[in-house]
Write a protein that holds these residues in place. Sequence first.
Motif, PDB file in Angstrom:
ATOM      1  N   LEU A 178       0.855  -1.189   0.000  1.00 58.48           N
ATOM      2  CA  LEU A 178       0.000   0.000   0.000  1.00 58.48           C
ATOM      3  C   LEU A 178       0.891   1.239   0.000  1.00 58.48           C
ATOM      4  N   LEU A 179       0.703   2.105  -0.993  1.00 55.72           N
ATOM      5  CA  LEU A 179       1.440   3.364  -1.074  1.00 55.72           C
ATOM      6  C   LEU A 179       0.472   4.507  -0.806  1.00 55.72           C
ATOM      7  N   VAL A 180       0.784   5.319   0.203  1.00 52.51           N
ATOM      8  CA  VAL A 180      -0.098   6.407   0.625  1.00 52.51           C
ATOM      9  C   VAL A 180       0.594   7.736   0.383  1.00 52.51           C
ATOM     10  N   ALA A 181      -0.061   8.599  -0.385  1.00 50.43           N
ATOM     11  CA  ALA A 181       0.528   9.886  -0.768  1.00 50.43           C
ATOM     12  C   ALA A 181      -0.322  11.028  -0.219  1.00 50.43           C
ATOM     13  N   PHE A 182      -0.238  11.235   1.096  1.00 52.86           N
ATOM     14  CA  PHE A 182      -0.935  12.343   1.740  1.00 52.86           C
ATOM     15  C   PHE A 182       0.033  13.470   2.092  1.00 52.86           C
ATOM     16  N   GLY A 183       1.319  13.226   1.975  1.00 53.06           N
ATOM     17  CA  GLY A 183       2.315  14.177   2.453  1.00 53.06           C
ATOM     18  C   GLY A 183       2.664  13.898   3.904  1.00 53.06           C
ATOM     19  N   ALA A 184       3.934  14.149   4.236  1.00 55.26           N
ATOM     20  CA  ALA A 184       4.394  13.925   5.619  1.00 55.26           C
ATOM     21  C   ALA A 184       4.034  15.131   6.485  1.00 55.26           C
TER      22      ALA A 184
END
Length: 446
Positions: free
Chosen positions: A357-363
């Motif tokens: 699972l790759l999650v791209a919400f920003g750190a």
Amino acid sequence: MRRRHDLEVPGPLGRRPRRLRALWRRTLLPASVLVGLLLSRALDLTVALALLILLAPLLAARALIARVRTGRILTRERLVGRFRVPFEQLRFAGEAPGAGLAVLFNILRGDMAIAGPRPLPEAEAQQLEVAAAVRFTVRPGLFSPYRLRRRTGIAHEPEAVVDRDYAYAQSARGDAGLVVRALIGEVLGGGEAPTPPRLEIFGVSIVNTTMPEAVDWIAARAAPGETASRPALVAFVNPDCLNIAYVDADYRRILLAADCVLPDGIGIHLGCRMLGVALVANVNGTDLFPRLCERAAEDGLGLFLLGARPGIAAAAAAAMQARYPRLRIAGVEHGYFDPANEAAVIARINASGAAILLVAFGAPRQEKWLARHRDRLAPPVRLGVGGLFDFYSGRIARAPLWMREIGLEWVWRLLQEPGRMWRRYVIGNPLFLYRVWRQARGGAQR
């Protein structure tokens, strides 16, 4: 008409071609290519002669020291040059193996060039694959493209591939640019330093590894039947992430508990130099993503892409499937879903059968979301990947390779989105280096 680099390369003991006329007949060189060859050679001669004149006193002193210490002035190392013709690389007696000032005489003779692939020992040249033999159509160089990328931590492709690409694109203008970038890379790279398996910055443990090793680790944790008893969280940290972790206790705790924290960006490289250690590679998520997709396609691992604006994750998925037709994208979902639909999104992820699972919400939002739903998510490996989908969807252009080679990708990002990025880079980067400096001096690490 054949291209210059389509010519057959002589065998290991091939003789040097009979000057330019013979080379013209054998390769059917067009005039533009011949001019490029002449300009490259003129550049080599000009630089070598200028340095020999400017450094004459130093060369004389070095020769005298070698004579006094060893009883001789020069030693020779047998290497393989253009068209696989062996030559003897010169160095002053007593110097460690590698290029020194005496190599300027090799450049003057035509054995080597200022820029080009690394000259190879005969045993290594014999083992080179036939597909990579095109590297022998150009002179080996004092400054090589692979060394430049290794010094700045982005040598993710094998040396043979980098050399092959250089040989096909070689030009006088390109060589001049490579030399300038290589000099900058030498400054950024610094001297030799230890490469511990883990780096500690502000108390956060960062895995000091190579790109292939990172991909292998992720694939092993995602493989069916070999999944660990608990899911694995992979986080990438750049100076901005570590600045946030410096003051955000929750985010810091998540990074400390993460299974694998990987270094991202030239700022981490510089921070390591300040701490007296060296970064093995810049294992950033943007460069890791296509390699992970390739490995997932080979191993049959499904990916779920979550995050970014509507349509961006789907476009990134389509781009990767076009590159790797066997890649299975288990599902995509944009990051602008209503909080009331969060349970449905999680259910869709779990039902997809995705292994990664790759999650791209920003750190740090993505890491906090993954930590909050740790026990509700099924994929065995979860990665927070920031703005990665924007690059591979085509929404945002990646920095040119020459900027990445000298650690200026952050400048490119700043120019693209100054309103959003100025605080991160203009204020955040110096603040990060100041905090690392304090750590190096024994200051508080939080």
